[in-house]
Design an enzyme around this catalytic site. Structure first.
Site, PDB file in Angstrom:
ATOM      1  N   GLY A  71       0.817  -1.206   0.000  1.00  0.00           N
ATOM      2  CA  GLY A  71       0.000   0.000   0.000  1.00  0.00           C
ATOM      3  C   GLY A  71       0.851   1.256   0.000  1.00  0.00           C
ATOM      4  N   THR A  72       1.943   1.222   0.736  1.00  0.00           N
ATOM      5  CA  THR A  72       2.825   2.391   0.834  1.00  0.00           C
ATOM      6  C   THR A  72       3.387   2.742  -0.544  1.00  0.00           C
ATOM      7  OG1 THR A  72       3.387   1.777   3.097  1.00  0.00           O
ATOM      8  CG2 THR A  72       4.903   3.284   1.986  1.00  0.00           C
ATOM      9  N   ASN A 151      -7.496   4.053   9.458  1.00  0.00           N
ATOM     10  CA  ASN A 151      -6.964   2.815  10.029  1.00  0.00           C
ATOM     11  C   ASN A 151      -7.117   2.750  11.554  1.00  0.00           C
ATOM     12  OD1 ASN A 151      -4.998   4.908   9.148  1.00  0.00           O
ATOM     13  ND2 ASN A 151      -3.647   3.873  10.584  1.00  0.00           N
ATOM     14  N   GLN A 179      -7.629   0.382   3.972  1.00  0.00           N
ATOM     15  CA  GLN A 179      -8.451  -0.205   5.031  1.00  0.00           C
ATOM     16  C   GLN A 179      -9.869  -0.551   4.574  1.00  0.00           C
ATOM     17  OE1 GLN A 179      -7.653  -1.394   7.881  1.00  0.00           O
ATOM     18  NE2 GLN A 179      -5.588  -0.578   8.100  1.00  0.00           N
ATOM     19  N   SER A 199      -3.955  -2.704  -0.366  1.00  0.00           N
ATOM     20  CA  SER A 199      -2.856  -3.545   0.101  1.00  0.00           C
ATOM     21  C   SER A 199      -3.372  -4.949   0.416  1.00  0.00           C
ATOM     22  CB  SER A 199      -2.252  -2.911   1.353  1.00  0.00           C
ATOM     23  OG  SER A 199      -1.266  -3.760   1.890  1.00  0.00           O
ATOM     24  N   GLY A 200      -2.667  -5.967  -0.090  1.00  0.00           N
ATOM     25  CA  GLY A 200      -3.130  -7.345   0.057  1.00  0.00           C
ATOM     26  C   GLY A 200      -3.314  -7.794   1.492  1.00  0.00           C
ATOM     27  N   HIS A 201      -2.381  -7.412   2.378  1.00  0.00           N
ATOM     28  CA  HIS A 201      -2.397  -8.035   3.708  1.00  0.00           C
ATOM     29  C   HIS A 201      -3.502  -7.524   4.618  1.00  0.00           C
ATOM     30  CE1 HIS A 201      -0.097  -5.030   6.330  1.00  0.00           C
ATOM     31  NE2 HIS A 201       0.099  -4.526   5.133  1.00  0.00           N
ATOM     32  N   THR A 237       9.932  -7.369 -12.045  1.00  0.00           N
ATOM     33  CA  THR A 237       9.226  -8.631 -12.280  1.00  0.00           C
ATOM     34  C   THR A 237       8.091  -8.788 -11.278  1.00  0.00           C
ATOM     35  OG1 THR A 237      11.257  -9.582 -13.118  1.00  0.00           O
ATOM     36  CG2 THR A 237       9.547 -11.144 -12.432  1.00  0.00           C
ATOM     37  N   CYS A 325       1.934   1.349  13.297  1.00  0.00           N
ATOM     38  CA  CYS A 325       3.147   2.076  12.938  1.00  0.00           C
ATOM     39  C   CYS A 325       3.497   3.116  13.997  1.00  0.00           C
ATOM     40  CB  CYS A 325       2.970   2.776  11.597  1.00  0.00           C
ATOM     41  SG  CYS A 325       2.250   1.725  10.373  1.00  0.00           S
TER      42      CYS A 325
END
Ligand code: PLP
Length: 389
Positions: A71-72, A151, A179, A199-201, A237, A325
């Site tokens: 995401g960052t 968040n 989020q 963001s995936g996580h 890649t 964070c």
């Protein structure tokens, strides 16, 4: 000791279906999707499918999806990419409650590169005044970067109205939807957003994969230059297994969002009302209505958030104070400060964020064990003396 994981805004467990979908791309199907051989093609096709799965969740076209590392990176690419493409425009608008991925980036551009930066304030519920947004936009504004959901508090900003306002100007609209994607619906066909980060996580895919949605026709200078991957918009890649996982996670979210929301919201509400009832001087932070269904941010006044976390941790309960964070610092979070939460409350703010994997038993366990923790900490708190009798 069993872990009760209530920190899903920090990161989520990879779903079993996601993990299974990824597995072959580590072992058997490891070719580079850019390779010309048949083996490369066997990977290129699933990569295309993952792009379609992400696009389906957002209701956009697959060619508007650019895979990134997180995401960052997506946030940085959006902001830097627009500013570099429009060097004559020197103004950025954002809010006081953004995640550091946007906040620090914008402040760096102000402090090191001389951009003018407007950080819009929020009210006590964490909501924006849209008239202030309207008034802040000028012909100099290159980009408006406003998050979809916060968040720390889960507060949802009215993206459709924000998009309508920004669409009347020449500025681009970027939203950090890290989020919100997978938790609440987003329809990019209906909402004129130019750039969106996810963001995936945060939605049961692995850490280390993200997406930047770039609306077709948006001029953007790539942040990472090199190879021609990702339609020339992001060199490097592709992280094939993780992208496959993200595609699978998006499909799961598309299928189950409504039922998941109902279930998780009920658990969150039970936790919240239970804690607010059983713990003295406990207050909800943020907007009780316009909020993600999984998030509850509660202040336990006169108690320090970090101590609450440590005591919960001893019982196997994982939550967060401020954002993952910012925890580690004793300063109240910038989000609490922006909402004007009093110091004695801001310090004890604790974020509970739930997911598909939480159960009613876990919620009851937390409701039962929190009040003694809070009472014990109050008894030794230097603020305890000021407590209301
Ligand atoms: N934006 C928001 C709102 C977030 O909550 C986070 C992560 O906590 C990020 C951006 C950064 O995402 P990533 O960890 O994928 O870089």
């Amino acid at each position: 000791m069993k872990t009760i994981y209530l920190d899903n805004n920090a990161t989520t467990r990879v779903a079993d279906e996601v993990f299974e979908a990824m597995r072959p791309y580590f072992t058997d199907l490891y070719a580079n999707p850019s390779s010309m051989h048949v083996f490369g093609g066997q990977v290129g096709k699933p990569l295309k499918h993952a792009r379609e799965q992400v696009a389906a969740l957002l209701n956009c076209s697959p060619d508007e999806i650019v895979f990134t590392s997180c995401g960052t990176e997506s946030d940085n690419t959006a902001i830097h990419g627009i500013l570099e493409a429009y060097p004559e425009k020197r103004h950025i608008i954002t809010t006081r409650v953004e995640h550091p991925a946007v906040r620090t980036t914008c402040r760096h551009l102000r402090d090191q590169h001389g951009y003018r930066l407007t950080e819009l304030p929020v009210d006590a519920k964490g909501q924006l005044n849209l008239d202030e947004l309207k008034a802040a936009i000028t012909h100099e504004t290159a980009i408006v970067s406003i998050m979809h959901a916060n968040n720390e508090t889960g507060v949802i900003f009215p993206l459709e109205k924000i998009a309508e306002i920004v669409a009347e100007s020449n500025a681009f609209l970027h939203t950090d939807a890290v989020q919100s994607v997978g938790k609440i619906p987003i329809d990019l066909a209906k909402t004129p957003i130019d750039l969106l980060a996810l963001s995936g996580h945060k939605l049961h895919a692995p850490k280390g994969v993200g997406v930047l949605y770039i609306r077709r026709g948006t001029r953007l200078t790539p942040y990472l230059t090199g190879g021609h991957q990702e339609h020339g918009k992001r060199a490097g890649t592709e992280n094939v297994p993780y992208i496959i996982g993200l595609g699978a996670a998006c499909e799961l979210a598309s299928k189950h969002m409504e039922e998941e929301n109902t279930r998780v919201r009920a658990l969150r509400d039970r936790l919240e009302t239970g804690l607010l009832k059983s713990c003295r001087d406990a207050y909800l932070n943020g907007d009780p209505v316009n909020r993600l269904p999984n998030t509850s941010n509660i202040s336990f006044e006169f108690v320090e958030g970090e101590s609450i976390l440590l005591h919960m941790d001893a019982l196997g309960i994982c939550a967060s104070s401020g954002s993952a964070c910012t925890s580690g610092s004793l300063e109240p979070s910038h989000v609490m400060r922006a909402m004007g939460v009093p110091f004695t409350r801001a310090h004890g703010s604790t974020r509970f964020s739930l997911s598909h994997y939480n159960t009613a038993e876990e919620v009851e366990f937390v409701i039962e064990h929190m009040p003694p923790i809070i009472d014990r900490l109050r008894a030794i708190s230097p603020f305890g003396r000021c407590m209301k009798q």
